[in-house]
Design a protein around this motif. Structure first.
Motif, PDB file in Angstrom:
ATOM      1  N   LYS A 115      23.706  48.528  39.661  1.00 26.76           N
ATOM      2  CA  LYS A 115      23.790  47.224  40.315  1.00 26.76           C
ATOM      3  C   LYS A 115      22.412  46.581  40.437  1.00 26.76           C
ATOM      4  O   LYS A 115      21.485  47.171  40.989  1.00 26.76           O
ATOM      5  CB  LYS A 115      24.437  47.400  41.688  1.00 26.76           C
ATOM      6  CG  LYS A 115      24.709  46.103  42.430  1.00 26.76           C
ATOM      7  CD  LYS A 115      25.440  46.415  43.727  1.00 26.76           C
ATOM      8  CE  LYS A 115      25.723  45.168  44.535  1.00 26.76           C
ATOM      9  NZ  LYS A 115      26.440  45.485  45.784  1.00 26.76           N
ATOM     10  N   LEU A 145      29.876  44.664  35.818  1.00 23.57           N
ATOM     11  CA  LEU A 145      29.199  44.070  36.963  1.00 23.57           C
ATOM     12  C   LEU A 145      29.688  44.808  38.201  1.00 23.57           C
ATOM     13  O   LEU A 145      30.854  45.204  38.263  1.00 23.57           O
ATOM     14  CB  LEU A 145      29.546  42.589  37.111  1.00 23.57           C
ATOM     15  CG  LEU A 145      29.352  41.670  35.905  1.00 23.57           C
ATOM     16  CD1 LEU A 145      30.006  40.321  36.169  1.00 23.57           C
ATOM     17  CD2 LEU A 145      27.869  41.487  35.622  1.00 23.57           C
ATOM     18  N   ASP A 147      30.290  44.284  42.159  1.00 30.06           N
ATOM     19  CA  ASP A 147      30.544  43.282  43.200  1.00 30.06           C
ATOM     20  C   ASP A 147      29.525  42.138  43.256  1.00 30.06           C
ATOM     21  O   ASP A 147      29.708  41.124  42.581  1.00 30.06           O
ATOM     22  CB  ASP A 147      30.781  43.930  44.574  1.00 30.06           C
ATOM     23  CG  ASP A 147      29.827  45.014  44.979  1.00 30.06           C
ATOM     24  OD1 ASP A 147      28.608  44.790  44.953  1.00 30.06           O
ATOM     25  OD2 ASP A 147      30.303  46.099  45.362  1.00 30.06           O
ATOM     26  N   LYS A 150      28.395  39.624  40.393  1.00 31.55           N
ATOM     27  CA  LYS A 150      29.163  38.517  39.818  1.00 31.55           C
ATOM     28  C   LYS A 150      28.938  37.199  40.554  1.00 31.55           C
ATOM     29  O   LYS A 150      29.416  36.153  40.111  1.00 31.55           O
ATOM     30  CB  LYS A 150      30.650  38.860  39.749  1.00 31.55           C
ATOM     31  CG  LYS A 150      31.370  38.961  41.073  1.00 31.55           C
ATOM     32  CD  LYS A 150      32.819  39.364  40.820  1.00 31.55           C
ATOM     33  CE  LYS A 150      33.564  39.594  42.118  1.00 31.55           C
ATOM     34  NZ  LYS A 150      34.915  40.125  41.872  1.00 31.55           N
ATOM     35  N   ALA A 156      26.969  37.624  34.149  1.00 29.48           N
ATOM     36  CA  ALA A 156      28.086  37.613  33.216  1.00 29.48           C
ATOM     37  C   ALA A 156      27.693  36.951  31.899  1.00 29.48           C
ATOM     38  O   ALA A 156      28.122  37.389  30.821  1.00 29.48           O
ATOM     39  CB  ALA A 156      29.278  36.887  33.839  1.00 29.48           C
ATOM     40  N   CYS A 169      34.669  44.722  36.586  1.00 29.18           N
ATOM     41  CA  CYS A 169      33.950  44.481  37.838  1.00 29.18           C
ATOM     42  C   CYS A 169      34.476  45.367  38.958  1.00 29.18           C
ATOM     43  O   CYS A 169      35.331  44.933  39.751  1.00 29.18           O
ATOM     44  CB  CYS A 169      34.078  43.020  38.242  1.00 29.18           C
ATOM     45  SG  CYS A 169      33.563  41.851  36.980  1.00 29.18           S
ATOM     46  N   SER A 171      34.355  46.672  42.593  1.00 27.14           N
ATOM     47  CA  SER A 171      33.784  46.098  43.807  1.00 27.14           C
ATOM     48  C   SER A 171      34.138  46.904  45.040  1.00 27.14           C
ATOM     49  O   SER A 171      35.175  47.579  45.098  1.00 27.14           O
ATOM     50  CB  SER A 171      34.263  44.654  44.008  1.00 27.14           C
ATOM     51  OG  SER A 171      33.740  43.777  43.041  1.00 27.14           O
ATOM     52  N   ASP A 197      35.562  35.398  40.410  1.00 29.70           N
ATOM     53  CA  ASP A 197      36.342  36.017  39.329  1.00 29.70           C
ATOM     54  C   ASP A 197      36.779  34.966  38.310  1.00 29.70           C
ATOM     55  O   ASP A 197      36.620  35.152  37.099  1.00 29.70           O
ATOM     56  CB  ASP A 197      37.576  36.725  39.900  1.00 29.70           C
ATOM     57  CG  ASP A 197      37.257  38.056  40.559  1.00 29.70           C
ATOM     58  OD1 ASP A 197      36.175  38.614  40.291  1.00 29.70           O
ATOM     59  OD2 ASP A 197      38.103  38.539  41.340  1.00 29.70           O
ATOM     60  N   LEU A 208      38.273  39.052  32.446  1.00 25.72           N
ATOM     61  CA  LEU A 208      37.578  39.708  33.553  1.00 25.72           C
ATOM     62  C   LEU A 208      38.564  40.569  34.323  1.00 25.72           C
ATOM     63  O   LEU A 208      39.649  40.104  34.695  1.00 25.72           O
ATOM     64  CB  LEU A 208      36.923  38.672  34.466  1.00 25.72           C
ATOM     65  CG  LEU A 208      36.030  39.222  35.584  1.00 25.72           C
ATOM     66  CD1 LEU A 208      34.821  38.326  35.798  1.00 25.72           C
ATOM     67  CD2 LEU A 208      36.823  39.368  36.888  1.00 25.72           C
ATOM     68  N   SER A 210      38.921  42.729  37.643  1.00 22.25           N
ATOM     69  CA  SER A 210      38.277  42.824  38.954  1.00 22.25           C
ATOM     70  C   SER A 210      39.030  43.801  39.853  1.00 22.25           C
ATOM     71  O   SER A 210      40.186  43.551  40.220  1.00 22.25           O
ATOM     72  CB  SER A 210      38.241  41.430  39.601  1.00 22.25           C
ATOM     73  OG  SER A 210      37.727  41.468  40.905  1.00 22.25           O
TER      74      SER A 210
END
Length: 293
Positions: A115, A145, A147, A150, A156, A169, A171, A197, A208, A210
């Motif tokens: 991260k 990615l 949390d 993004k 991105a 992603c 998170s 998102d 994407l 998530s």
């Protein structure tokens, strides 16, 4: 000819008990396999949970940190045989810890991301990563990615320019800690989570995926809201605020190509007009202080 990929995003709670976390992750992977999933994205902090406090976290609020070759990490990689799995955890590194996401499949690591963008509550406890890099997997070329990453469009965009057609992603995204809403659906962070998102998918014309934590840990209440978003920013499948798995079949290459047929955002950029950004990049050092690559 391209083929559809069955993609799944998970909303689930993972607490401090690492052994229970591993067992839960193994069960979710087994369910995904039974449903024919090719690409599974689990939340961040699946091995020991996330921070218990974002305002002034102390040692008791920190999750356990594990090296990449630790048994619990290896077990998730082993159980992922036959599908591609992305998940986040707290990684033990020389001199500290990182928020890290791994992409695993067939018992090996296919890609990793540390991260880069740390929140105020994380900066005293974690070292920042220093790059965004796409990588190839059986499910296609991916980027990851974690949390807060993004929140920043450059994250991105860097992965899309590196050829990623799917952004994964994981998170551990909580509700607001300063302006709590009675209902999660009305929370400011709930709105932002969904907004980012959709925006990151649409502006880069990519898929994407998530995933997010649910439930409560310490003083934090997590949003859930796992989803798969198409290249036009449309939500293809989603969960609510509780645990669940959002599953959808996506012909990624075909959908990305269709989205870019008339308006190709990456090709239509005008880098020369972004003078302030270019000046900033030219003045920046190769990596921020304390970054781990």
């Amino acid at each position: 000819m391209t083929r559809p990929v069955r993609v799944a995003a998970v909303a689930a709670h993972f607490g401090r008990d690492v052994e229970r976390c591993v067992a839960k992750a193994e069960g979710i992977v087994a369910e995904a396999r039974s449903r024919g999933v090719d690409l599974l994205v689990l939340p961040h902090a699946v091995l020991g949970g996330y921070l218990g406090d974002l305002r002034s976290p102390g040692p008791a609020d920190l999750p356990p940190a594990l090296p990449e070759d630790a048994g619990p990490v290896r077990r998730i990689a082993e159980v992922a045989r036959g599908l591609t799995v992305c998940f986040g955890y707290t990684e033990a590194v020389a001199g500290g810890r990182c928020s890290t996401a791994l992409c695993v499949g067939d018992g090996r690591v296919l890609g990793r991301h540390r991260k880069v963008h740390l929140t105020a509550g994380e900066e005293g406890s974690y070292a920042a990563g220093g790059s965004f890099t796409a990588f190839d997997t059986p499910a296609g070329r991916l980027g990851m990615l974690i949390d807060f990453d993004k929140t920043f469009p450059e994250s991105a965009r860097t992965l899309a320019l590196d050829g990623a057609q799917v952004l994964c992603c994981p998170s551990a995204w909580p509700a607001s800690v300063t302006d709590r809403a009675a209902r999660l659906a009305n929370d400011r962070q709930s709105r932002l989570f969904d907004l980012y998102d959709g925006a990151r998918a649409a502006e880069n014309q990519v898929v994407l995926v998530s995933a997010n934590q649910t439930g409560v840990l310490g003083g934090l209440r997590f949003l859930g809201q796992a989803k798969v978003v198409g290249p036009g920013g449309d939500v293809l499948a989603r969960t609510g605020g509780k645990g669940g798995m959002a599953v959808v079949d996506v012909d990624v290459a075909a959908e990305v190509a269709r989205a870019r047929r008339t308006l190709h955002h990456l090709r239509e950029r005008r880098p020369g007009a972004y003078r302030g950004l270019l000046d900033e990049l030219g003045a920046a050092s190769p990596g921020r202080a304390g970054a781990v690559r």
